[in-house]
Write a protein that holds these residues in place. Structure first.
Motif, PDB file in Angstrom:
ATOM      1  N   PRO A 125      29.732 -60.512 -31.267  1.00 23.94           N
ATOM      2  CA  PRO A 125      28.482 -61.344 -32.051  1.00 23.94           C
ATOM      3  C   PRO A 125      29.107 -61.953 -33.282  1.00 23.94           C
ATOM      4  O   PRO A 125      28.914 -63.084 -33.349  1.00 23.94           O
ATOM      5  CB  PRO A 125      27.355 -60.256 -31.783  1.00 23.94           C
ATOM      6  CG  PRO A 125      27.749 -59.387 -30.903  1.00 23.94           C
ATOM      7  CD  PRO A 125      29.103 -59.082 -30.831  1.00 23.94           C
ATOM      8  N   LYS A 126      29.867 -61.297 -34.175  1.00 20.53           N
ATOM      9  CA  LYS A 126      30.327 -61.860 -35.321  1.00 20.53           C
ATOM     10  C   LYS A 126      31.353 -62.886 -35.319  1.00 20.53           C
ATOM     11  O   LYS A 126      31.232 -63.838 -35.849  1.00 20.53           O
ATOM     12  CB  LYS A 126      30.840 -60.673 -36.308  1.00 20.53           C
ATOM     13  CG  LYS A 126      29.723 -59.692 -36.834  1.00 20.53           C
ATOM     14  CD  LYS A 126      30.342 -58.861 -37.942  1.00 20.53           C
ATOM     15  CE  LYS A 126      29.293 -57.913 -38.474  1.00 20.53           C
ATOM     16  NZ  LYS A 126      29.795 -56.899 -39.554  1.00 20.53           N
ATOM     17  N   LYS A 163      30.604 -76.248 -36.851  1.00 25.56           N
ATOM     18  CA  LYS A 163      29.675 -76.942 -37.582  1.00 25.56           C
ATOM     19  C   LYS A 163      30.366 -77.654 -38.832  1.00 25.56           C
ATOM     20  O   LYS A 163      30.197 -78.673 -38.946  1.00 25.56           O
ATOM     21  CB  LYS A 163      28.711 -76.083 -37.788  1.00 25.56           C
ATOM     22  CG  LYS A 163      27.361 -76.638 -38.879  1.00 25.56           C
ATOM     23  CD  LYS A 163      26.150 -75.915 -39.177  1.00 25.56           C
ATOM     24  CE  LYS A 163      25.286 -76.659 -40.043  1.00 25.56           C
ATOM     25  NZ  LYS A 163      25.757 -77.568 -41.142  1.00 25.56           N
ATOM     26  N   LEU A 192      30.887 -70.594 -34.048  1.00 24.58           N
ATOM     27  CA  LEU A 192      29.892 -71.532 -34.410  1.00 24.58           C
ATOM     28  C   LEU A 192      30.000 -72.169 -35.858  1.00 24.58           C
ATOM     29  O   LEU A 192      29.696 -73.460 -35.944  1.00 24.58           O
ATOM     30  CB  LEU A 192      28.364 -71.054 -33.950  1.00 24.58           C
ATOM     31  CG  LEU A 192      28.460 -70.663 -32.479  1.00 24.58           C
ATOM     32  CD1 LEU A 192      27.165 -69.797 -32.285  1.00 24.58           C
ATOM     33  CD2 LEU A 192      28.493 -71.751 -31.499  1.00 24.58           C
ATOM     34  N   ASN A 193      30.085 -71.382 -36.839  1.00 24.23           N
ATOM     35  CA  ASN A 193      30.007 -71.810 -38.321  1.00 24.23           C
ATOM     36  C   ASN A 193      31.057 -72.691 -38.348  1.00 24.23           C
ATOM     37  O   ASN A 193      31.206 -73.692 -39.139  1.00 24.23           O
ATOM     38  CB  ASN A 193      29.895 -70.677 -39.156  1.00 24.23           C
ATOM     39  CG  ASN A 193      28.861 -69.951 -39.468  1.00 24.23           C
ATOM     40  OD1 ASN A 193      27.627 -70.592 -38.709  1.00 24.23           O
ATOM     41  ND2 ASN A 193      28.687 -68.867 -39.869  1.00 24.23           N
ATOM     42  N   ARG A 218      31.604 -64.869 -32.362  1.00 20.89           N
ATOM     43  CA  ARG A 218      30.630 -65.914 -31.886  1.00 20.89           C
ATOM     44  C   ARG A 218      30.046 -66.746 -33.168  1.00 20.89           C
ATOM     45  O   ARG A 218      30.109 -68.026 -33.181  1.00 20.89           O
ATOM     46  CB  ARG A 218      29.879 -65.652 -31.027  1.00 20.89           C
ATOM     47  CG  ARG A 218      28.867 -66.630 -30.264  1.00 20.89           C
ATOM     48  CD  ARG A 218      27.672 -66.091 -29.414  1.00 20.89           C
ATOM     49  NE  ARG A 218      28.455 -65.493 -28.394  1.00 20.89           N
ATOM     50  CZ  ARG A 218      29.084 -65.956 -27.097  1.00 20.89           C
ATOM     51  NH1 ARG A 218      28.910 -67.583 -27.028  1.00 20.89           N
ATOM     52  NH2 ARG A 218      29.218 -65.047 -26.128  1.00 20.89           N
ATOM     53  N   GLU A 219      29.650 -65.836 -33.946  1.00 19.78           N
ATOM     54  CA  GLU A 219      28.890 -66.508 -35.116  1.00 19.78           C
ATOM     55  C   GLU A 219      29.938 -67.293 -35.911  1.00 19.78           C
ATOM     56  O   GLU A 219      29.574 -68.567 -36.462  1.00 19.78           O
ATOM     57  CB  GLU A 219      27.969 -65.549 -36.337  1.00 19.78           C
ATOM     58  CG  GLU A 219      27.249 -66.164 -37.253  1.00 19.78           C
ATOM     59  CD  GLU A 219      26.670 -65.190 -37.930  1.00 19.78           C
ATOM     60  OE1 GLU A 219      26.311 -65.364 -39.075  1.00 19.78           O
ATOM     61  OE2 GLU A 219      26.433 -64.111 -37.324  1.00 19.78           O
ATOM     62  N   ALA A 220      30.846 -66.703 -36.255  1.00 18.05           N
ATOM     63  CA  ALA A 220      31.944 -67.522 -37.038  1.00 18.05           C
ATOM     64  C   ALA A 220      32.504 -68.554 -36.506  1.00 18.05           C
ATOM     65  O   ALA A 220      32.914 -69.772 -37.185  1.00 18.05           O
ATOM     66  CB  ALA A 220      33.269 -66.294 -37.424  1.00 18.05           C
TER      67      ALA A 220
END
Length: 99
Positions: free
Chosen positions: A77-78, A88, A84-85, A80-82
């Motif tokens: 999950p971390k 962006k 996506l960031n 995936r978040e990185a």
């Protein structure tokens, strides 16, 4: 200044025993001392370059890498978040450049 066609000079300091050994080896191969040194240095440089560009792994490691490529583990999950960031931020940067 036009330097095309000019050779550069390499200088190396060695002890007398090393110089005698290299000079003798050059003589045995029928090369001048300069030719012998350049040949030996080029051979060593090519080998260093080859080794730097080639990755060697054990059969077990290669099999493990192929297994992971065929069946990747779920994304953390971390991570995936990185990702996506990053997407962006990269998109925002690209949009600002195109304006």
């Amino acid at each position: 200044m036009n330097t095309q066609g000019k050779d550069t000079r390499l200088v190396a300091r060695v002890d007398e025993e090393t110089q005698r050994l290299i000079a003798h080896a050059a003589e045995l191969t029928g090369r001048s001392l300069s030719q012998f040194l350049i040949y030996a240095a080029m051979k060593e440089a090519q080998e260093a370059e080859r080794q730097a560009l080639q990755i060697q792994v054990s059969r077990q490691s290669a099999d493990r890498m192929l297994e992971l490529l065929d069946n990747p583990e779920p994304i953390n999950p971390k991570l995936r978040e990185a990702a996506l960031n990053h997407r962006k931020l990269a998109g925002d940067f690209k949009n600002r450049r195109n304006q």
